[in-house]
Structures are given as structure tokens and as C-alpha cells.
Design a protein around this motif. Structure first.
Motif, PDB file in Angstrom:
ATOM      1  N   TYR A  51     -46.157  -5.273  50.940  1.00 40.31           N
ATOM      2  CA  TYR A  51     -46.296  -5.168  52.467  1.00 40.31           C
ATOM      3  C   TYR A  51     -46.215  -6.436  53.183  1.00 40.31           C
ATOM      4  N   LEU A  52     -45.987  -6.477  54.752  1.00 44.48           N
ATOM      5  CA  LEU A  52     -45.949  -7.859  55.409  1.00 44.48           C
ATOM      6  C   LEU A  52     -46.809  -7.747  56.259  1.00 44.48           C
ATOM      7  N   GLU A  53     -47.260  -8.836  56.915  1.00 40.20           N
ATOM      8  CA  GLU A  53     -48.209  -8.901  58.050  1.00 40.20           C
ATOM      9  C   GLU A  53     -47.814 -10.119  58.996  1.00 40.20           C
ATOM     10  N   VAL A  54     -48.332  -9.830  60.294  1.00 42.47           N
ATOM     11  CA  VAL A  54     -47.988 -10.652  61.449  1.00 42.47           C
ATOM     12  C   VAL A  54     -49.378 -10.980  61.928  1.00 42.47           C
ATOM     13  N   THR A  55     -49.563 -12.418  62.040  1.00 43.17           N
ATOM     14  CA  THR A  55     -50.938 -12.760  62.561  1.00 43.17           C
ATOM     15  C   THR A  55     -50.782 -13.962  63.655  1.00 43.17           C
ATOM     16  N   TYR A  56     -51.665 -14.063  64.598  1.00 37.47           N
ATOM     17  CA  TYR A  56     -51.494 -15.154  65.245  1.00 37.47           C
ATOM     18  C   TYR A  56     -52.905 -15.577  65.636  1.00 37.47           C
ATOM     19  N   PRO A  57     -53.180 -16.910  65.810  1.00 37.86           N
ATOM     20  CA  PRO A  57     -52.121 -17.909  65.615  1.00 37.86           C
ATOM     21  C   PRO A  57     -51.941 -18.104  64.232  1.00 37.86           C
ATOM     22  N   SER A  58     -51.107 -19.166  63.564  1.00 33.29           N
ATOM     23  CA  SER A  58     -50.548 -19.122  62.204  1.00 33.29           C
ATOM     24  C   SER A  58     -51.749 -19.547  61.414  1.00 33.29           C
ATOM     25  N   LEU A  59     -51.598 -19.106  60.057  1.00 34.37           N
ATOM     26  CA  LEU A  59     -52.910 -19.321  59.040  1.00 34.37           C
ATOM     27  C   LEU A  59     -52.544 -20.798  58.517  1.00 34.37           C
ATOM     28  N   HIS A  60     -51.443 -21.415  58.595  1.00 33.24           N
ATOM     29  CA  HIS A  60     -51.098 -22.805  58.023  1.00 33.24           C
ATOM     30  C   HIS A  60     -50.611 -23.725  59.333  1.00 33.24           C
ATOM     31  N   MET A  61     -50.799 -24.904  58.956  1.00 33.99           N
ATOM     32  CA  MET A  61     -50.321 -25.849  59.821  1.00 33.99           C
ATOM     33  C   MET A  61     -49.392 -26.777  59.094  1.00 33.99           C
ATOM     34  N   LEU A  62     -48.174 -27.349  59.803  1.00 35.01           N
ATOM     35  CA  LEU A  62     -47.279 -28.121  59.051  1.00 35.01           C
ATOM     36  C   LEU A  62     -47.213 -29.266  60.089  1.00 35.01           C
ATOM     37  N   TYR A  94     -45.040   2.630  56.168  1.00 34.44           N
ATOM     38  CA  TYR A  94     -45.838   2.963  57.373  1.00 34.44           C
ATOM     39  C   TYR A  94     -46.497   1.701  57.966  1.00 34.44           C
ATOM     40  N   PHE A  95     -46.388   1.809  59.249  1.00 35.23           N
ATOM     41  CA  PHE A  95     -46.876   0.685  60.214  1.00 35.23           C
ATOM     42  C   PHE A  95     -48.550   0.770  60.440  1.00 35.23           C
ATOM     43  N   GLU A  96     -49.094  -0.122  60.579  1.00 33.12           N
ATOM     44  CA  GLU A  96     -50.556  -0.171  61.002  1.00 33.12           C
ATOM     45  C   GLU A  96     -50.907  -1.556  61.709  1.00 33.12           C
ATOM     46  N   ILE A  97     -51.885  -1.125  62.431  1.00 34.57           N
ATOM     47  CA  ILE A  97     -52.666  -2.290  63.156  1.00 34.57           C
ATOM     48  C   ILE A  97     -54.244  -2.216  62.777  1.00 34.57           C
ATOM     49  N   THR A  98     -54.509  -3.328  62.332  1.00 36.06           N
ATOM     50  CA  THR A  98     -55.981  -3.806  62.111  1.00 36.06           C
ATOM     51  C   THR A  98     -56.606  -4.476  63.439  1.00 36.06           C
ATOM     52  N   PRO A  99     -57.828  -4.800  63.054  1.00 33.10           N
ATOM     53  CA  PRO A  99     -58.318  -5.672  64.173  1.00 33.10           C
ATOM     54  C   PRO A  99     -57.833  -7.152  64.078  1.00 33.10           C
ATOM     55  N   THR A 100     -57.050  -7.768  63.101  1.00 38.63           N
ATOM     56  CA  THR A 100     -56.927  -8.870  62.862  1.00 38.63           C
ATOM     57  C   THR A 100     -55.353  -9.199  62.677  1.00 38.63           C
ATOM     58  N   ARG A 101     -54.884  -7.910  62.479  1.00 40.12           N
ATOM     59  CA  ARG A 101     -53.189  -8.340  61.973  1.00 40.12           C
ATOM     60  C   ARG A 101     -52.248  -7.177  62.365  1.00 40.12           C
ATOM     61  N   LEU A 102     -50.898  -7.376  62.398  1.00 41.80           N
ATOM     62  CA  LEU A 102     -50.155  -6.296  62.341  1.00 41.80           C
ATOM     63  C   LEU A 102     -49.380  -6.376  61.001  1.00 41.80           C
ATOM     64  N   ARG A 103     -49.436  -4.726  60.068  1.00 43.73           N
ATOM     65  CA  ARG A 103     -49.339  -4.736  58.836  1.00 43.73           C
ATOM     66  C   ARG A 103     -48.072  -3.626  58.526  1.00 43.73           C
ATOM     67  N   LEU A 104     -47.160  -3.833  57.738  1.00 40.59           N
ATOM     68  CA  LEU A 104     -45.831  -2.889  57.597  1.00 40.59           C
ATOM     69  C   LEU A 104     -46.115  -2.784  55.974  1.00 40.59           C
ATOM     70  N   HIS A 105     -46.503  -1.479  55.674  1.00 41.80           N
ATOM     71  CA  HIS A 105     -46.566  -1.139  54.092  1.00 41.80           C
ATOM     72  C   HIS A 105     -45.230  -0.735  53.667  1.00 41.80           C
ATOM     73  N   PHE A 106     -44.856  -0.923  52.272  1.00 42.06           N
ATOM     74  CA  PHE A 106     -43.632  -0.255  51.763  1.00 42.06           C
ATOM     75  C   PHE A 106     -43.973   0.588  50.732  1.00 42.06           C
ATOM     76  N   MET A 107     -43.460   1.937  50.553  1.00 43.03           N
ATOM     77  CA  MET A 107     -43.482   2.716  49.635  1.00 43.03           C
ATOM     78  C   MET A 107     -42.210   3.309  49.030  1.00 43.03           C
ATOM     79  N   GLY A 108     -42.290   3.996  47.930  1.00 47.29           N
ATOM     80  CA  GLY A 108     -41.146   4.595  47.525  1.00 47.29           C
ATOM     81  C   GLY A 108     -40.465   3.710  46.608  1.00 47.29           C
ATOM     82  N   LYS A 109     -39.228   3.803  45.996  1.00 44.99           N
ATOM     83  CA  LYS A 109     -38.244   3.347  45.047  1.00 44.99           C
ATOM     84  C   LYS A 109     -37.295   2.370  45.595  1.00 44.99           C
ATOM     85  N   ASP A 110     -37.230   2.218  46.897  1.00 44.93           N
ATOM     86  CA  ASP A 110     -36.325   1.323  47.703  1.00 44.93           C
ATOM     87  C   ASP A 110     -37.029   0.313  48.464  1.00 44.93           C
ATOM     88  N   LYS A 111     -38.060  -0.365  47.972  1.00 46.90           N
ATOM     89  CA  LYS A 111     -38.997  -1.324  48.623  1.00 46.90           C
ATOM     90  C   LYS A 111     -37.881  -2.669  48.548  1.00 46.90           C
TER      91      LYS A 111
END
Length: 304
Positions: free
Chosen positions: A56-67, A23-40
Motif C-alpha cells: 500500500y501507499l500513503e500520503v500524510t501531511y505535514p511530512s513525517l521526516h525533516m531534512l 482500493y482507495f481509503e481515507i482514515t482520520p490521519t492519512r490517505l491510503r491506496l491498497h494494492f491487490m491481485g497479481k499485478d501489484k
């Protein structure tokens, strides 16, 4: 480098059109996708972790890290794509993260994710996370009853309306054509979250840090991929719109944060880290000395 092989991945049978698998969700700070079931989705992470499912995976902006860029200057990127794996035996999270550079062309797999978040209708705040997880567990517990009822409603039209044919037309197809249509459905719905267009290198920086939001669990191992993912400026604009002007736009916490939603990069101080580069271990394609699908996996040509 303490790793002896690349981050090996298996997309499994993860199906974007099967709502029982995620299931997809949006929080005030990030876009998140949760994985369920046996075929993660799954990754075989080096350094003794073995095969771990993605939680789960998340997308945030700007980046959390610097290179460091080519001139040796620290650069903060447009966004960051992060996949979280629970390592139960050591009670920690193992995180694989990719910086996002919005100077490229349209990224089709990243667009599939953006399309999923564009259908989210509610803002997930800390108070509603527990309720969302409970609802997801209840949906998964329904098993095949929930999967079979309204099956067609779980499929969304991905890129090509001709993939999903009207029930009156499909029986008229020859068997070979029907199989081709079903194959197209599976391809349109399948998503490999570790595909090389989303994770364009298998070499990384590694350190132990914290989760990027409260309670900021300090027992978190990070693997930050050295090469950024490329997306288009239009996709970055869509990402920002989903967070700034989407379902969480009226959330008080989001309004307090303003336009910068991600935690600022933290001082590294004296924290130890290590790095794996091209000379530290071979790609699996090179080890096997055989044919590899270089459209999907990393091959020597990707590092020329």
C-alpha cells in the motif's frame, strides 16, 4: 552507503481503472491506496531485499521526516508520500518515502491519486479496517465474474472524455482507430507509483525505525529519498481538504487531532543511519550504456 544499485522498479500492469487491483481509503490521519491481485507494483530494493510487491501507499501531511535545507537547517515539508513493502522472510516492512514540496507545478500522476481519493465515500477507522480488508479479499475472490460484470463501470474518465467511446460509435471505427482508442485507454489508466515525477531521485537516507501509526512496529526499514516530489499549492490544498473536510471530518479522533494529522517527527537520538549519494553507485542507465526512456526513469541529466 550499503547499497550497490538504485531502487529498481516495475510498474507492472497496475491499472487505476480496474477496481479488482486496488482500493482507495481515507482514515482520520492519512490517505491510503491498497494494492491487490497479481499485478501489484514492485520494487527491487538493494541490500538483500530483492523484488518486493508494494502492499500500500500513503500520503500524510505535514511530512513525517525533516531534512536539512541548503542552509543546513532542518526543514519539515508540506507532506510525505510513502510506499510500504512487506519483506516476509524477515517479517518486516521496507518503506520508501518521498517528502513533498508544494512549490512546483501541477503533478499529473499525483493528481490521478488525488482524484481516486476524491471518490471515497466512507471514513476508515481502526474498527472498520478489518471489515474493509475482508470485503476487498471477497471481491478479489470473485475473480472474472466480478471483473466482467459492469466492466465499463470500473473505468473512470481520466482527463479526456474522448478516450471512452459510446458502444454505438466504437463498432464504426476502423481497426487502426479502434486500436488507438484502446491504447489511449490503457495509458490513461496506467499508473507507475515509482515514476520519477513521484520519486525524483534514487539516492536516499536509510535507517531502521518504526511504522508511523499504532502498533508502531519497530522492525521497519526506511529509505527516505533525498530529493522532494514537487506538487502545486492547489494540489496541497486538495490534499488538506480530503483529510480535514472530507469523509473523516466528523470522526472523534480526527477532531481531537485538529489540523495536524501526521505523527510529529521523532527524535533521531543515537539511531544509526547511512546515506547513498550520486558517487556511491551508477544509475542503471549509465551501467547499460544504452537508450533509456528519460521521460519515465532517472537519467544523468536529472542530476546535473
Amino acid at each position: 552507503c550499503e547499497a550497490t544499485h538504485e531502487i529498481r522498479t516495475r510498474a507492472s500492469n497496475f491499472d487505476l481503472c480496474d477496481r479488482d487491483s486496488h482500493y482507495f481509503e481515507i482514515t482520520p490521519t492519512r490517505l491510503r491506496l491498497h494494492f491487490m491481485g497479481k499485478d501489484k507494483p514492485m520494487a527491487d530494493l538493494p541490500d538483500g531485499y530483492g523484488e518486493l510487491d508494494a502492499n500500500y501507499l500513503e500520503v500524510t501531511y505535514p511530512s513525517l521526516h525533516m531534512l536539512q535545507d541548503k542552509d543546513g537547517k532542518l526543514k519539515q515539508y508540506d507532506a510525505e508520500y510513502t510506499v510500504f513493502h512487506r519483506f516476509k522472510r524477515r517479517d518486516k516492512m521496507v518503506v520508501v518515502s518521498v517528502l513533498i514540496d508544494a512549490s512546483g507545478n501541477n503533478n499529473g500522476r499525483f493528481q490521478d491519486l488525488l482524484d481516486g481519493w476524491s471518490h471515497v465515500s466512507n471514513c476508515t477507522t481502526p474498527a472498520t479496517i478489518a471489515a474493509a480488508e475482508a470485503a476487498a479479499a471477497a471481491a478479489a475472490a470473485e475473480g472474472n465474474n466480478g471483473r466482467n460484470n459492469g466492466r465499463n463501470n470500473n473505468r473512470r474518465d481520466l482527463h479526456d472524455g474522448n478516450l471512452f467511446l459510446d458502444e454505438e460509435i466504437e463498432p464504426l471505427l476502423e481497426e487502426e482507430d479502434r486500436q488507438n482508442v484502446e491504447h489511449g485507454r490503457r495509458l490513461a489508466c496506467r499508473l507507475n507509483i515509482y515514476h520519477k515525477t513521484l520519486m525524483p531521485s534514487t539516492y536516499f537516507y536509510a535507517y531502521t525505525g518504526t511504522l508511523p501509526e499504532p502498533p508502531c512496529d519497530p522492525n521497519t526499514d526506511w529509505r527516505v529519498i533525498q530529493k522532494p516530489m514537487l506538487i502545486s499549492r492547489a494540489q496541497l490544498s486538495q490534499l488538506k481538504t480530503l483529510l480535514n473536510d472530507g469523509v473523516c471530518r466528523n470522526d472523534p479522533y480526527a477532531q481531537d487531532l485538529g489540523l495536524v494529522r501526521a505523527r510529529p517527527p521523532q527524535p533521531f537520538e543515537d539511531r544509526p543511519f547511512w546515506q547513498c549519494v550520486r558517487n556511491d553507485f551508477q544509475l542503471d542507465c549509465e551501467r547499460e550504456n544504452g537508450w533509456c526512456d528519460c521521460d519515465a526513469v532517472l537519467c544523468p541529466a536529472d542530476f546535473d
